[in-house]
Design a protein around this motif. Structure first.
Motif, PDB file in Angstrom:
ATOM      1  N   GLU A 104       1.013  -1.385   0.092  1.00 45.04           N
ATOM      2  CA  GLU A 104      -0.156   0.089  -0.139  1.00 45.04           C
ATOM      3  C   GLU A 104       0.740   1.143   0.021  1.00 45.04           C
ATOM      4  OE1 GLU A 104      -3.114   0.555  -0.420  1.00 45.04           O
ATOM      5  OE2 GLU A 104      -3.600   2.376   0.882  1.00 45.04           O
ATOM      6  N   LEU A 105       1.902   1.202   0.742  1.00 39.39           N
ATOM      7  CA  LEU A 105       2.854   2.343   0.715  1.00 39.39           C
ATOM      8  C   LEU A 105       3.658   2.567  -0.502  1.00 39.39           C
ATOM      9  CD1 LEU A 105       4.308   1.680   4.426  1.00 39.39           C
ATOM     10  CD2 LEU A 105       3.496   3.955   3.583  1.00 39.39           C
ATOM     11  N   LYS A 106       3.970   1.623  -1.119  1.00 38.11           N
ATOM     12  CA  LYS A 106       4.634   1.557  -2.349  1.00 38.11           C
ATOM     13  C   LYS A 106       3.786   2.029  -3.421  1.00 38.11           C
ATOM     14  CE  LYS A 106       7.868   0.042  -3.582  1.00 38.11           C
ATOM     15  NZ  LYS A 106       9.329   0.279  -3.688  1.00 38.11           N
ATOM     16  N   ARG A 107       2.313   1.671  -3.334  1.00 36.41           N
ATOM     17  CA  ARG A 107       1.413   2.021  -4.414  1.00 36.41           C
ATOM     18  C   ARG A 107       1.578   3.776  -4.372  1.00 36.41           C
ATOM     19  NH1 ARG A 107      -3.464   3.254  -4.655  1.00 36.41           N
ATOM     20  NH2 ARG A 107      -3.829   3.013  -2.475  1.00 36.41           N
ATOM     21  N   LYS A 108       1.391   4.189  -3.014  1.00 34.77           N
ATOM     22  CA  LYS A 108       1.136   5.484  -2.757  1.00 34.77           C
ATOM     23  C   LYS A 108       2.464   6.379  -2.954  1.00 34.77           C
ATOM     24  CE  LYS A 108      -3.071   5.626  -0.163  1.00 34.77           C
ATOM     25  NZ  LYS A 108      -3.515   5.414   1.328  1.00 34.77           N
ATOM     26  N   GLY A 109       3.615   5.561  -3.474  1.00 29.09           N
ATOM     27  CA  GLY A 109       4.903   6.572  -3.593  1.00 29.09           C
ATOM     28  C   GLY A 109       5.919   6.646  -2.511  1.00 29.09           C
ATOM     29  N   ALA A 110       5.514   6.049  -1.549  1.00 29.57           N
ATOM     30  CA  ALA A 110       6.408   6.256  -0.295  1.00 29.57           C
ATOM     31  C   ALA A 110       7.906   5.200  -0.542  1.00 29.57           C
ATOM     32  CB  ALA A 110       5.520   5.391   0.904  1.00 29.57           C
ATOM     33  N   ARG A 111       8.808   5.724   0.474  1.00 28.80           N
ATOM     34  CA  ARG A 111      10.120   5.055   0.380  1.00 28.80           C
ATOM     35  C   ARG A 111       9.996   4.280   1.640  1.00 28.80           C
ATOM     36  NH1 ARG A 111      15.363   6.190  -0.960  1.00 28.80           N
ATOM     37  NH2 ARG A 111      15.159   8.333  -1.676  1.00 28.80           N
ATOM     38  N   VAL A 112      10.286   2.920   1.342  1.00 27.48           N
ATOM     39  CA  VAL A 112       9.989   1.663   2.262  1.00 27.48           C
ATOM     40  C   VAL A 112      11.319   1.118   2.402  1.00 27.48           C
ATOM     41  CG1 VAL A 112       8.498   0.054   3.154  1.00 27.48           C
ATOM     42  CG2 VAL A 112       7.542   1.722   1.497  1.00 27.48           C
ATOM     43  N   LEU A 113      11.741   0.967   3.361  1.00 26.67           N
ATOM     44  CA  LEU A 113      12.981   0.059   3.736  1.00 26.67           C
ATOM     45  C   LEU A 113      12.596  -1.358   4.590  1.00 26.67           C
ATOM     46  CD1 LEU A 113      16.040   2.618   4.808  1.00 26.67           C
ATOM     47  CD2 LEU A 113      15.282   1.565   2.666  1.00 26.67           C
ATOM     48  N   GLY A 114      13.246  -2.439   4.423  1.00 19.76           N
ATOM     49  CA  GLY A 114      12.990  -3.317   5.078  1.00 19.76           C
ATOM     50  C   GLY A 114      14.002  -3.745   6.221  1.00 19.76           C
ATOM     51  N   LEU A 115      13.562  -4.322   7.455  1.00 17.45           N
ATOM     52  CA  LEU A 115      14.561  -4.815   8.395  1.00 17.45           C
ATOM     53  C   LEU A 115      14.110  -6.236   8.479  1.00 17.45           C
ATOM     54  CD1 LEU A 115      16.238  -2.491  11.046  1.00 17.45           C
ATOM     55  CD2 LEU A 115      15.387  -4.542  11.903  1.00 17.45           C
TER      56      LEU A 115
END
Ligand code: M6R
Length: 361
Positions: free
Chosen positions: A119-130
């Motif tokens: 959902e975040l990616k679809r809205k153009g956010a930058r998402v990192l994984g841990l």
């Protein structure tokens, strides 16, 4: 292969010094008192543009995220908070381009976390994984991130992965801090603290016999209260979850400061309290909470950096830097949960009703 241990939980608790060592290996840069995190995909300019950090995870990973948020605020002075990924995705969150989102997951397959990432990616956010599991769905769907390198975790109940997640957040907080206003001297101090962790974990585990005795004694309780303040609060929450999961004893975690606003009504001899009492600027406040409990005849088990006279028992853990103490203070309580469950004859590696990774909604 359990290598001489009776359960994977016990084995994995004992693997933590090595696991933390792995998380640190090759990442520390003494020249600039910072760390290098290869897969982050965030250059210094990007890192400085971050106005806010939002951490998403479930269960134990959410608790690791709460500690992570505090470390990021303290070391990098970036406003940060953690939220259960499941709550986040159902409340139509405001997605902000200046916020750095971090998805935390051992398995990398937890559906609620994955759905939040998508959902975040679809809205153009930058998402990192841990993330722990290399190449997992969340690792693949994020823009970059940090592998926590805990190694395979088999027990349904997370222990070593939690510790490595918190260490990884420490590395990230140091990195973000050093791209901003954290001084070289403070960077050095944190690096020295990180390097001490594996040896200090060994010290805590060497105290296993005391913890086993205490667990046998407290296993008679129907319910337990866990308290902590600021850095100690997520530690209390995680310890309370651990106890519930493996022993099925009811446990609640509260900020110590909230006791007088309600839960103090529960305190009586049959309801013991486990208190996280670090030697930091809140020590006196925490001692006052112990006094409040004692005044109601509550039994107290403290996890502290020195013997607490108001407590019935104290598990003493080695002191690190204030900002890193939360990494260590939960470890004796993993053993406490383990030995409580063992005394009660529970199925430790596979608690009832739980699965290692929750890939459904
Ligand atoms: O694989 P994940 O880290 O995404 O899993 C999240 C939770 O389901 C997990 O931490 C759960 O709370 C464990 N049973 C904790 O011991």
């Amino acid at each position: 292969d359990m290598g001489g241990h009776d359960t994977y939980m016990h084995k994995e608790i004992h693997e933590q010094a090595d696991a933390v060592d792995r998380a640190l290996r090759g990442r520390i840069d003494d020249r600039f008192s910072t760390v290098h995190l290869g897969g982050l995909n965030l250059d210094a300019r990007d890192a400085r543009a971050v106005r806010r950090v939002k951490i998403l995870g479930c269960g134990t990973s959410y608790h690791a995220g709460q500690i992570g948020a505090q470390m990021i605020e303290e070391l990098a002075r970036i406003p940060a908070d953690a939220e259960p990924a499941s709550e986040f995705r159902y409340r139509n969150p405001v997605v902000d381009p200046d916020t750095l989102y971090i998805a935390v997951s051992q398995s990398g397959e937890t559906y609620d976390v994955l759905a939040a990432v998508q959902e975040l990616k679809r809205k153009g956010a930058r998402v990192l994984g841990l993330v722990n599991v290399v190449g997992s769905a969340i690792a693949r769907e994020t823009d970059g991130g940090i592998y926590v390198h805990a190694g395979p975790e088999v027990c349904v109940v997370s222990t070593k992965c939690f510790t490595n997640m918190v260490v990884s957040f420490g590395l990230l907080a140091l990195h973000l801090g050093r791209t901003r206003d954290l001084s070289v001297a403070d960077g050095k101090r944190i690096i020295e603290g990180l390097r001490k962790l594996p040896g200090q974990i060994e010290e805590i585990l060497a105290n296993e016999a005391q913890i086993e005795e205490l667990a046998k004694e407290y296993a008679e309780a129907k319910s337990m209260m866990f308290i902590g303040r600021v850095r100690g609060y997520p530690v209390a929450r995680e310890a309370s979850l651990k106890l519930k999961e493996v022993s099925y004893i009811h446990a609640e975690a509260y900020p110590a400061s909230e006791l007088k606003h309600g839960p103090l009504a529960l305190i009586e001899p049959a309801m013991p309290t486990v208190a996280i009492v670090p030697d930091d600027e809140l020590l006196e406040k925490n001692r006052a909470a112990l006094e409040e409990i004692k005044a109601r005849s509550g039994r107290i088990l403290a996890v502290a950096h020195r013997e607490q006279e108001k407590a019935d028992h104290t598990i003493v853990v080695p002191k690190n830097e204030d900002e890193l103490d939360a990494i260590l203070m939960g470890i004796p309580l993993q053993l406490f949960a383990y030995y409580t469950a063992k005394a009660m004859g529970r199925d430790i590696d596979k608690p009832r009703n739980l699965a290692k990774s929750v890939t459904v909604e």
